[in-house]
Design a protein around this motif. Sequence first.
Motif, PDB file in Angstrom:
ATOM      1  N   VAL A 193       0.829  -1.203   0.000  1.00 12.83           N
ATOM      2  CA  VAL A 193       0.000   0.000   0.000  1.00 12.83           C
ATOM      3  C   VAL A 193       0.866   1.257   0.000  1.00 12.83           C
ATOM      4  O   VAL A 193       0.689   2.137  -0.836  1.00 12.83           O
ATOM      5  CB  VAL A 193      -0.932   0.018   1.229  1.00 12.83           C
ATOM      6  N   SER A 194       1.793   1.330   0.942  1.00  8.22           N
ATOM      7  CA  SER A 194       2.602   2.536   1.075  1.00  8.22           C
ATOM      8  C   SER A 194       3.873   2.211   1.837  1.00  8.22           C
ATOM      9  O   SER A 194       3.939   1.221   2.572  1.00  8.22           O
ATOM     10  CB  SER A 194       1.796   3.612   1.816  1.00  8.22           C
ATOM     11  N   CYS A 195       4.886   3.046   1.645  1.00  4.94           N
ATOM     12  CA  CYS A 195       6.170   2.843   2.311  1.00  4.94           C
ATOM     13  C   CYS A 195       6.766   4.192   2.666  1.00  4.94           C
ATOM     14  O   CYS A 195       6.584   5.171   1.933  1.00  4.94           O
ATOM     15  CB  CYS A 195       7.107   2.058   1.400  1.00  4.94           C
ATOM     16  N   ASN A 216       6.206   6.345  -0.712  1.00  4.13           N
ATOM     17  CA  ASN A 216       5.748   5.681  -1.930  1.00  4.13           C
ATOM     18  C   ASN A 216       4.329   5.197  -1.694  1.00  4.13           C
ATOM     19  O   ASN A 216       3.994   4.757  -0.590  1.00  4.13           O
ATOM     20  CB  ASN A 216       6.679   4.514  -2.263  1.00  4.13           C
ATOM     21  N   TYR A 217       3.498   5.275  -2.747  1.00 10.49           N
ATOM     22  CA  TYR A 217       2.114   4.819  -2.655  1.00 10.49           C
ATOM     23  C   TYR A 217       1.770   4.024  -3.906  1.00 10.49           C
ATOM     24  O   TYR A 217       2.214   4.360  -5.004  1.00 10.49           O
ATOM     25  CB  TYR A 217       1.145   5.995  -2.552  1.00 10.49           C
ATOM     26  N   LYS A 265      -3.182   6.571  -4.027  1.00 10.78           N
ATOM     27  CA  LYS A 265      -2.579   7.895  -4.179  1.00 10.78           C
ATOM     28  C   LYS A 265      -3.628   8.981  -4.089  1.00 10.78           C
ATOM     29  O   LYS A 265      -4.707   8.884  -4.669  1.00 10.78           O
ATOM     30  CB  LYS A 265      -1.860   7.989  -5.528  1.00 10.78           C
ATOM     31  N   GLY A 266      -3.303  10.025  -3.320  1.00 16.76           N
ATOM     32  CA  GLY A 266      -4.227  11.129  -3.144  1.00 16.76           C
ATOM     33  C   GLY A 266      -5.254  10.900  -2.045  1.00 16.76           C
ATOM     34  O   GLY A 266      -5.966  11.836  -1.666  1.00 16.76           O
ATOM     35  N   ARG A 267      -5.330   9.681  -1.548  1.00 15.79           N
ATOM     36  CA  ARG A 267      -6.300   9.380  -0.478  1.00 15.79           C
ATOM     37  C   ARG A 267      -5.613   8.989   0.827  1.00 15.79           C
ATOM     38  O   ARG A 267      -6.107   9.309   1.902  1.00 15.79           O
ATOM     39  CB  ARG A 267      -7.228   8.237  -0.913  1.00 15.79           C
ATOM     40  N   GLN A 313      -2.787   7.538   7.388  1.00 17.00           N
ATOM     41  CA  GLN A 313      -4.038   8.278   7.366  1.00 17.00           C
ATOM     42  C   GLN A 313      -4.783   7.899   6.096  1.00 17.00           C
ATOM     43  O   GLN A 313      -4.264   8.078   4.994  1.00 17.00           O
ATOM     44  CB  GLN A 313      -3.761   9.788   7.389  1.00 17.00           C
ATOM     45  N   MET A 314      -5.988   7.381   6.253  1.00 16.47           N
ATOM     46  CA  MET A 314      -6.770   6.910   5.111  1.00 16.47           C
ATOM     47  C   MET A 314      -8.036   7.742   5.002  1.00 16.47           C
ATOM     48  O   MET A 314      -8.874   7.725   5.905  1.00 16.47           O
ATOM     49  CB  MET A 314      -7.122   5.434   5.285  1.00 16.47           C
TER      50      MET A 314
END
Length: 125
Positions: free
Chosen positions: A48-50, A59-60, A65-67, A82-83
């Motif tokens: 998902v992300s790092c 990184n997404y 991305k953007g959320r 944060q989602m």
Amino acid sequence: QLQLVESGGGLAQPGGSLTLSCAASGFTLDDYSIGWFRRAPGKEREGVSCISSSGGRTNYVDSVKGRFTISRDNAKNTVYLQMNSLKPEDTAIYYCAAFVEYYYCSAYMSVGDYWGQGTQVTVSS
């Protein structure tokens, strides 16, 4: 005992928000890049992300991305995800993992040194 513990999961409505936390015990996160992964029902685990150890690189994957926003507070030995604008397809068990090398984290490889047990996120009306 060296471990990562995720928290903050739960039920959210579509369009809602949740903040996940990944806390380390028994070691400090300062030396590690931290990745968030998720496993949706019936699907394989995906990255998902790092975030790098210093927080200077993130990184997404395209789907978030953007959320989603990843951040870290090394003083609190914690990384956050944060989602926002959650969608039903974000429903999954979310895991965090610690990587010595940012390369492996950003490539979402399954070679993390430490993994948490996961926290359930359900997005439903």
